[in-house]
Design an enzyme around this catalytic site. Sequence first.
Site, PDB file in Angstrom:
ATOM      1  N   GLY A  30      43.483  41.351  50.383  1.00 36.09           N
ATOM      2  CA  GLY A  30      43.762  40.153  51.168  1.00 36.09           C
ATOM      3  C   GLY A  30      44.152  38.985  50.294  1.00 36.09           C
ATOM      4  O   GLY A  30      45.021  39.074  49.424  1.00 36.09           O
ATOM      5  N   GLY A  31      43.468  37.851  50.527  1.00 33.49           N
ATOM      6  CA  GLY A  31      43.794  36.631  49.796  1.00 33.49           C
ATOM      7  C   GLY A  31      43.699  36.809  48.298  1.00 33.49           C
ATOM      8  O   GLY A  31      44.477  36.216  47.538  1.00 33.49           O
TER       9      GLY A  31
ATOM     10  N   GLY B  77      79.297  40.629  32.355  1.00 34.10           N
ATOM     11  CA  GLY B  77      78.276  39.678  32.808  1.00 34.10           C
ATOM     12  C   GLY B  77      76.954  39.892  32.083  1.00 34.10           C
ATOM     13  O   GLY B  77      76.216  38.935  31.827  1.00 34.10           O
ATOM     14  N   ALA B  78      76.689  41.138  31.729  1.00 31.06           N
ATOM     15  CA  ALA B  78      75.422  41.417  31.041  1.00 31.06           C
ATOM     16  C   ALA B  78      75.407  40.762  29.659  1.00 31.06           C
ATOM     17  O   ALA B  78      74.357  40.323  29.181  1.00 31.06           O
ATOM     18  CB  ALA B  78      75.205  42.921  30.938  1.00 31.06           C
TER      19      ALA B  78
HETATM   20  C1  HXC Z   1      32.587  40.374  53.996  1.00 31.81           C
HETATM   21  C2  HXC Z   1      32.746  42.366  52.883  1.00 31.81           C
HETATM   22  C3  HXC Z   1      34.151  42.237  52.814  1.00 31.81           C
HETATM   23  C4  HXC Z   1      34.740  41.080  53.403  1.00 31.81           C
HETATM   24  C5  HXC Z   1      33.597  44.069  51.855  1.00 31.81           C
HETATM   25  N1  HXC Z   1      32.461  43.512  52.278  1.00 31.81           N
HETATM   26  N2  HXC Z   1      34.645  43.314  52.181  1.00 31.81           N
HETATM   27  N3  HXC Z   1      31.980  41.430  53.462  1.00 31.81           N
HETATM   28  N4  HXC Z   1      33.912  40.175  53.974  1.00 31.81           N
HETATM   29  N5  HXC Z   1      36.058  40.868  53.352  1.00 31.81           N
HETATM   30  C6  HXC Z   1      31.094  44.032  52.139  1.00 31.81           C
HETATM   31  C7  HXC Z   1      30.846  45.257  52.985  1.00 31.81           C
HETATM   32  O1  HXC Z   1      30.473  44.853  54.269  1.00 31.81           O
HETATM   33  C8  HXC Z   1      29.700  45.895  52.223  1.00 31.81           C
HETATM   34  O2  HXC Z   1      28.512  45.221  52.536  1.00 31.81           O
HETATM   35  C9  HXC Z   1      30.015  45.576  50.793  1.00 31.81           C
HETATM   36  O3  HXC Z   1      30.939  44.489  50.813  1.00 31.81           O
HETATM   37  C10 HXC Z   1      30.709  46.726  50.085  1.00 31.81           C
HETATM   38  O4  HXC Z   1      31.797  47.154  50.883  1.00 31.81           O
HETATM   39  P1  HXC Z   1      32.047  48.686  51.217  1.00 31.81           P
HETATM   40  O5  HXC Z   1      33.046  48.708  52.300  1.00 31.81           O
HETATM   41  O6  HXC Z   1      30.744  49.378  51.438  1.00 31.81           O
HETATM   42  O7  HXC Z   1      32.643  49.180  49.838  1.00 31.81           O
HETATM   43  P2  HXC Z   1      33.840  50.177  49.584  1.00 31.81           P
HETATM   44  O8  HXC Z   1      33.693  51.404  50.400  1.00 31.81           O
HETATM   45  O9  HXC Z   1      33.924  50.332  48.105  1.00 31.81           O
HETATM   46  O10 HXC Z   1      35.167  49.437  50.117  1.00 31.81           O
HETATM   47  C11 HXC Z   1      35.561  48.213  49.538  1.00 31.81           C
HETATM   48  C12 HXC Z   1      36.730  47.586  50.349  1.00 31.81           C
HETATM   49  C13 HXC Z   1      36.318  47.511  51.844  1.00 31.81           C
HETATM   50  C14 HXC Z   1      37.961  48.471  50.191  1.00 31.81           C
HETATM   51  C15 HXC Z   1      37.024  46.244  49.764  1.00 31.81           C
HETATM   52  O11 HXC Z   1      35.065  46.856  51.916  1.00 31.81           O
HETATM   53  C16 HXC Z   1      37.318  46.773  52.667  1.00 31.81           C
HETATM   54  O12 HXC Z   1      38.326  47.356  53.078  1.00 31.81           O
HETATM   55  N6  HXC Z   1      37.039  45.494  52.932  1.00 31.81           N
HETATM   56  C17 HXC Z   1      37.956  44.696  53.735  1.00 31.81           C
HETATM   57  C18 HXC Z   1      39.218  44.441  52.940  1.00 31.81           C
HETATM   58  C19 HXC Z   1      40.207  43.560  53.644  1.00 31.81           C
HETATM   59  O13 HXC Z   1      40.952  43.990  54.524  1.00 31.81           O
HETATM   60  N7  HXC Z   1      40.156  42.274  53.308  1.00 31.81           N
HETATM   61  C20 HXC Z   1      41.108  41.365  53.838  1.00 31.81           C
HETATM   62  C21 HXC Z   1      40.352  40.201  54.315  1.00 31.81           C
HETATM   63  S1  HXC Z   1      41.543  39.127  55.029  1.00 31.81           S
HETATM   64  P3  HXC Z   1      27.082  45.955  52.549  1.00 31.81           P
HETATM   65  O14 HXC Z   1      26.161  44.896  53.052  1.00 31.81           O
HETATM   66  O15 HXC Z   1      27.245  47.106  53.470  1.00 31.81           O
HETATM   67  O16 HXC Z   1      26.845  46.351  51.125  1.00 31.81           O
HETATM   68  C22 HXC Z   1      42.050  38.118  53.807  1.00 31.81           C
HETATM   69  C23 HXC Z   1      43.108  37.184  54.277  1.00 31.81           C
HETATM   70  C24 HXC Z   1      43.376  36.091  53.290  1.00 31.81           C
HETATM   71  O17 HXC Z   1      41.631  38.149  52.701  1.00 31.81           O
HETATM   72  C25 HXC Z   1      44.852  35.850  53.244  1.00 31.81           C
HETATM   73  C26 HXC Z   1      45.186  34.678  52.376  1.00 31.81           C
HETATM   74  C27 HXC Z   1      46.658  34.652  52.067  1.00 31.81           C
END
Ligand code: HXC
Length: 536
Positions: free
Chosen positions: A191-192, A426-427
């Site tokens: 994401g961000g 050009g290169a």
């Molecule tokens: C809150 C989060 C989180 C998030 C992970 N966690 N991502 N908590 N916000 N964005 C937490 C999980 O709930 C979990 O908590 C712990 O972190 C570990 O995550 P897991 O999923 O168990 O780990 P893993 O299997 O290794 O997977 C990691 C991951 C996955 C690939 C990063 O967590 C994931 O896909 N997260 C979302 C990624 C995503 O789409 N982010 C985009 C956000 S939008 P617990 O308590 O269970 O340990 C964004 C927009 C901004 O960023 C744009 C700006 C331009």
Amino acid sequence: LVSQTDAEIDLKPPTPAKPRVPTMDALRERHERLRDQIVAGRRNAVERQHGLGKRTARERLELLLDEGSFVEIDMYRKHQAHGLRMEENKPHTDGVVTGAGTIHGRRVFVYAQDFAIFGGSLGEAHAAKIQKVLDLAISTGSPFIGVNDSGGARIQEGVMSLNGYGGIFQRFVQASGVIPLISVVLGPCAGGAAYSAALADFTFMVRDTAHLYLTGPDVVEAVTGERVTHGQLGGTEVHGEHSGVAAFVHDDEESCLDDVRYLVSMLPANNMESPPQGAPCGATADVRPRFAEIVPVDNSKPYDMREVIAELVDDGEFLETYERWAPNVICAFGRVDGHVVGVVANQPLVLAGVLDVPAPQKAARFVRFCDAFSIPLVTLVDVPGFLPGTDQERSGIIRHGAKLLYAYCEATVPRVQVILRKAYGGAYIVMDSRSIGTDVSLAWPTNEIAVMGAEGAVNVIYRKELAAAGDPAELRAKLVKEYSEKLAHPHYAAERGLVDDVIDPVQTRVAVARALEMLSDKRKPQPQRKHGNVPL
Ligand code: HXC
């Protein structure tokens, strides 16, 4: 005076017992215990991180920084979010370790995200901590290094997370060209977080554990139906070879962080300083016979330009950026007689060194970085031209080629061009020719600077004569020879002042070192304007 009765006295609130004042030692001990707990982290979280083949945030900073130099800022910071059970979980640091330290004795500001806390995701406090160290890096003129291991915007903190990212991006852009910005991706960077990598000057990734994408595989499947793994979506192959986001790819965290240190050792702390000067090592008299052995005189034969660069730079040591993205052009930092230089070179080993869509993008970004940070440019030319074809035109070869043209035209650092063999069309212009402002142009006796190669040129200008000839092959050979002798001989450009000297190849290191010495005090004021409009 009215005396108080006993009953009246009893009605008054009792005098509170004097609180026991803790001793300084007890306070210090309690404080020490808390610090130790924060630094140690939760044991199961640390084990989980190690189990994933990753180091913790603090272990990474230990590898990155000089021993004992880390000064932490905001260790006690906690998020202030409500709802979604956030009150029950308020860990110190809020998932990011921030502060300052030194690399080879020179100050840098850093953050390292802690995946063990909310998956390293970025909420309001987490973002404010990163913004604070970024502000300090800018105001003190120090390089900034972010170590990323994060699930992106913290979902529970909603728009405040997005706002936090915006504040970081805004600062990155303000800092761009003022201090070096380095992103290191050592886990998910979703994401961000991905934009911190894209806005940095250089992004490092580690094979298998680093994944960089805007949306993870689950979202991709939900939105498009495509099923992909983390690696297929945002692994090192994607960003090190195709997208051009990762400038450096490593096999493990240790070698990665070691190379971050190496890179920092070659960069100035900010745009007002010069790059760190190494000790002169006699390059101005260092004749190298190997140059003449590496490069074949027959300009259709390939060779590895890396070997030429190794002969050119001190101790044969250089740091190549984007090794696997657009490998037909090489961009590398090295030193010549102790001066840090940025080398841009065609690579005849890949696609004969032709310029295609990715190559000028890679070189342009490198040239702009070197220019922003007072790093002189050495351009090694052996280029047959731009790659022709519909695919290239549709993909915007004109727009992307213009980026490199723009970058060189704008660059005010000392610029030295060396033409080894081919420099066509050009290169030739784009690879730091005299016409776009190189300061010193050197050429080997094997140079062939022309609008195009002899065969192609003869086919165009003598098409009618060749069609009417009894023996076209014989006529073509005669015309090619004539063209080569008239227009593409080794002194043609030097006679017109477009090349300053035709040098013996074995003298290349000597001549470049002398040219850099000659140009070391170069100043070139620029016209007043808000900013140019670089073709993006
Ligand atoms: C809150 C989060 C989180 C998030 C992970 N966690 N991502 N908590 N916000 N964005 C937490 C999980 O709930 C979990 O908590 C712990 O972190 C570990 O995550 P897991 O999923 O168990 O780990 P893993 O299997 O290794 O997977 C990691 C991951 C996955 C690939 C990063 O967590 C994931 O896909 N997260 C979302 C990624 C995503 O789409 N982010 C985009 C956000 S939008 P617990 O308590 O269970 O340990 C964004 C927009 C901004 O960023 C744009 C700006 C331009």
